[in-house]
Design a protein around this motif. Structure first.
Motif, PDB file in Angstrom:
ATOM      1  N   TYR A 279      -4.528 -17.577 -31.684  1.00  9.63           N
ATOM      2  CA  TYR A 279      -3.194 -17.655 -31.054  1.00  9.63           C
ATOM      3  C   TYR A 279      -2.198 -18.296 -32.022  1.00  9.63           C
ATOM      4  CZ  TYR A 279       0.560 -19.215 -28.000  1.00  9.63           C
ATOM      5  OH  TYR A 279       1.803 -19.443 -27.460  1.00  9.63           O
TER       6      TYR A 279
ATOM      7  N   ARG B  84       5.096 -16.379 -25.955  1.00  8.48           N
ATOM      8  CA  ARG B  84       4.615 -16.773 -27.274  1.00  8.48           C
ATOM      9  C   ARG B  84       5.818 -16.964 -28.187  1.00  8.48           C
ATOM     10  NH1 ARG B  84       2.724 -15.530 -32.250  1.00  8.48           N
ATOM     11  NH2 ARG B  84       0.715 -16.461 -32.710  1.00  8.48           N
TER      12      ARG B  84
ATOM     13  N   ASP C 184      -4.660  -6.779 -23.287  1.00  2.75           N
ATOM     14  CA  ASP C 184      -4.682  -6.631 -21.823  1.00  2.75           C
ATOM     15  C   ASP C 184      -6.017  -6.104 -21.286  1.00  2.75           C
ATOM     16  OD1 ASP C 184      -3.369  -6.994 -19.451  1.00  2.75           O
ATOM     17  OD2 ASP C 184      -2.487  -4.993 -19.394  1.00  2.75           O
TER      18      ASP C 184
ATOM     19  N   ALA D 232      -4.951 -11.129 -33.224  1.00  2.00           N
ATOM     20  CA  ALA D 232      -4.885 -10.583 -31.854  1.00  2.00           C
ATOM     21  C   ALA D 232      -6.189 -10.695 -31.070  1.00  2.00           C
ATOM     22  CB  ALA D 232      -4.434  -9.131 -31.916  1.00  2.00           C
TER      23      ALA D 232
ATOM     24  N   GLY E  14      -2.570 -15.220 -18.450  1.00  2.00           N
ATOM     25  CA  GLY E  14      -2.467 -14.356 -19.629  1.00  2.00           C
ATOM     26  C   GLY E  14      -1.058 -13.818 -19.819  1.00  2.00           C
ATOM     27  N   THR E  15      -0.408 -13.486 -18.726  1.00  2.82           N
ATOM     28  CA  THR E  15       0.979 -12.997 -18.806  1.00  2.82           C
ATOM     29  C   THR E  15       1.889 -14.099 -19.357  1.00  2.82           C
ATOM     30  OG1 THR E  15       0.579 -11.503 -16.969  1.00  2.82           O
ATOM     31  CG2 THR E  15       2.873 -12.008 -17.454  1.00  2.82           C
TER      32      THR E  15
ATOM     33  N   VAL F 115      -5.641 -11.449 -24.003  1.00  7.24           N
ATOM     34  CA  VAL F 115      -4.197 -11.502 -23.775  1.00  7.24           C
ATOM     35  C   VAL F 115      -3.449 -10.377 -24.485  1.00  7.24           C
ATOM     36  CG1 VAL F 115      -2.158 -12.929 -24.233  1.00  7.24           C
ATOM     37  CG2 VAL F 115      -4.245 -13.980 -23.335  1.00  7.24           C
ATOM     38  N   VAL F 116      -3.756 -10.129 -25.752  1.00 10.70           N
ATOM     39  CA  VAL F 116      -2.903  -9.236 -26.530  1.00 10.70           C
ATOM     40  C   VAL F 116      -3.091  -7.777 -26.123  1.00 10.70           C
ATOM     41  CG1 VAL F 116      -2.304  -8.460 -28.862  1.00 10.70           C
ATOM     42  CG2 VAL F 116      -2.900 -10.859 -28.453  1.00 10.70           C
TER      43      VAL F 116
ATOM     44  N   ARG G 109       1.238 -14.388 -23.059  1.00 10.31           N
ATOM     45  CA  ARG G 109       1.754 -13.220 -23.800  1.00 10.31           C
ATOM     46  C   ARG G 109       3.281 -13.229 -23.881  1.00 10.31           C
ATOM     47  NH1 ARG G 109      -1.427  -9.909 -21.584  1.00 10.31           N
ATOM     48  NH2 ARG G 109      -0.159  -9.510 -19.751  1.00 10.31           N
ATOM     49  N   GLU G 110       3.917 -13.497 -22.737  1.00  4.78           N
ATOM     50  CA  GLU G 110       5.378 -13.323 -22.677  1.00  4.78           C
ATOM     51  C   GLU G 110       6.144 -14.504 -23.234  1.00  4.78           C
ATOM     52  OE1 GLU G 110       6.387 -12.095 -18.709  1.00  4.78           O
ATOM     53  OE2 GLU G 110       5.454 -10.125 -19.022  1.00  4.78           O
TER      54      GLU G 110
END
Ligand code: IPD
Length: 275
Positions: free
Chosen positions: A93, A25, A129, A98, A18-19, A126-127, A22-23
């Motif tokens: 996504y 994208r 958390d 979100a 997930g990180t 993901v968005v 998220r990071e």
């Protein structure tokens, strides 16, 4: 079987993937390929997230099998299979809506929801958390706090999540069923990530959920979370949850939804869709 340890590993894997999602994208997400139909996309991040999950499982659980949405099945010798959805809600996504998640579950038995027993799972949204986890016989949690399915008064005041497949024939049939369901409930939500929908039933955010055509990776972790939170998770006419139909929610109201879907022939053969 140490289901607590399996749940903790599922959580660690889902949160790490997930990180990544998220990071990394990109400003503009593009479609890398399509799968079951022209509107069923795969992005580079679906693949990257699944590669990360597969590499971690190969390192930490080399004897386990893997069934993932985006890659070949990996056979194992332990009897356990990791069931992976690297991004559930890929269309969200793609568009930046979100609601998408990484879903990681571990099951024993054949990689078929009708025949496996889910042992542990994690759905990481993901968005925002949020992280739902469950281990068989140990209950379900969201961010470390126990969750319990809601207690809707009746079908008429229930908020019902659902989803639609990617094939035109499937969608035409689902639209027909929706005309039977929508007048009978408080409202419908189509949030776009089945794993999250099932977790929202688990924590009482949604009263009920149904969908035809779920893949094993859509269902594995979220289905266990919902069941461990006290929800009925099954199909129509006594069948287990799976591709034919998945219905989730608290009894006894979920039984009324099952009856309504059976009356609407929500599992009937689909006719060819004429464009
Ligand atoms: C999809 C989502 C969607 C559901 C579809 C699934 P994907 O998964 O869970 O909510 O309605 O049936 O295929 O394609 O985003 O991994």
């Amino acid at each position: 079987m140490d289901v607590d340890a399996l749940r903790d590993l599922a959580r660690r894997l889902a949160c790490e993937a997930g990180t990544l999602v998220r990071e990394h994208r990109p400003e503009r997400v593009v479609v890398a390929a399509t799968k079951s139909s022209d509107v069923d996309p795969v992005t580079a991040m679906d693949r990257a997230s699944e590669e990360l999950l597969r590499a971690r499982i190969a390192a930490e659980r080399p004897d386990d099998a893997i069934l993932g949405e985006e890659g070949d099945d990996v056979p194992g010798t332990s009897g356990l299979t990791w069931v992976l959805d690297p991004i559930d809600g890929t269309v969200n996504y793609l568009y930046g809506v979100a609601s998408y998640a990484v879903s990681v579950a571990v099951v024993v038995g054949p990689p078929d929801p009708a025949r496996w027993t889910a042992l542990a799972g994690c759905v990481h949204s993901v968005v925002d958390d949020r992280t739902w986890t469950a281990a068989r016989g140990r209950g379900a949690e969201r961010d470390g706090r126990a969750v319990r399915v809601g207690a809707p008064a009746d079908l008429a005041t229930s908020l019902v999540g659902t989803g639609f497949g990617y094939a035109p024939e499937r969608r035409a049939a689902q639209a027909r069923v929706l005309t039977r369901v929508l007048p009978r409930v408080r409202d419908i939500r189509r949030l776009g990530a089945a794993a999250i929908d099932l977790c929202l039933v688990a924590d009482g955010t949604l009263d009920l959920y149904y969908e035809r055509g779920l893949n094993p990776w859509d269902l594995a972790a979220g289905g266990l979370v919902a069941a461990e939170a006290g929800a009925f998770v099954g199909g129509l006419r006594g069948a287990p949850a799976g591709a034919g139909m998945t219905v989730a929610g608290a009894r006894p109201v979920v039984d009324d939804l099952v009856t309504l879907l059976e009356e609407a022939d929500a599992d009937a053969a689909e006719e060819r869709f004429a464009h």
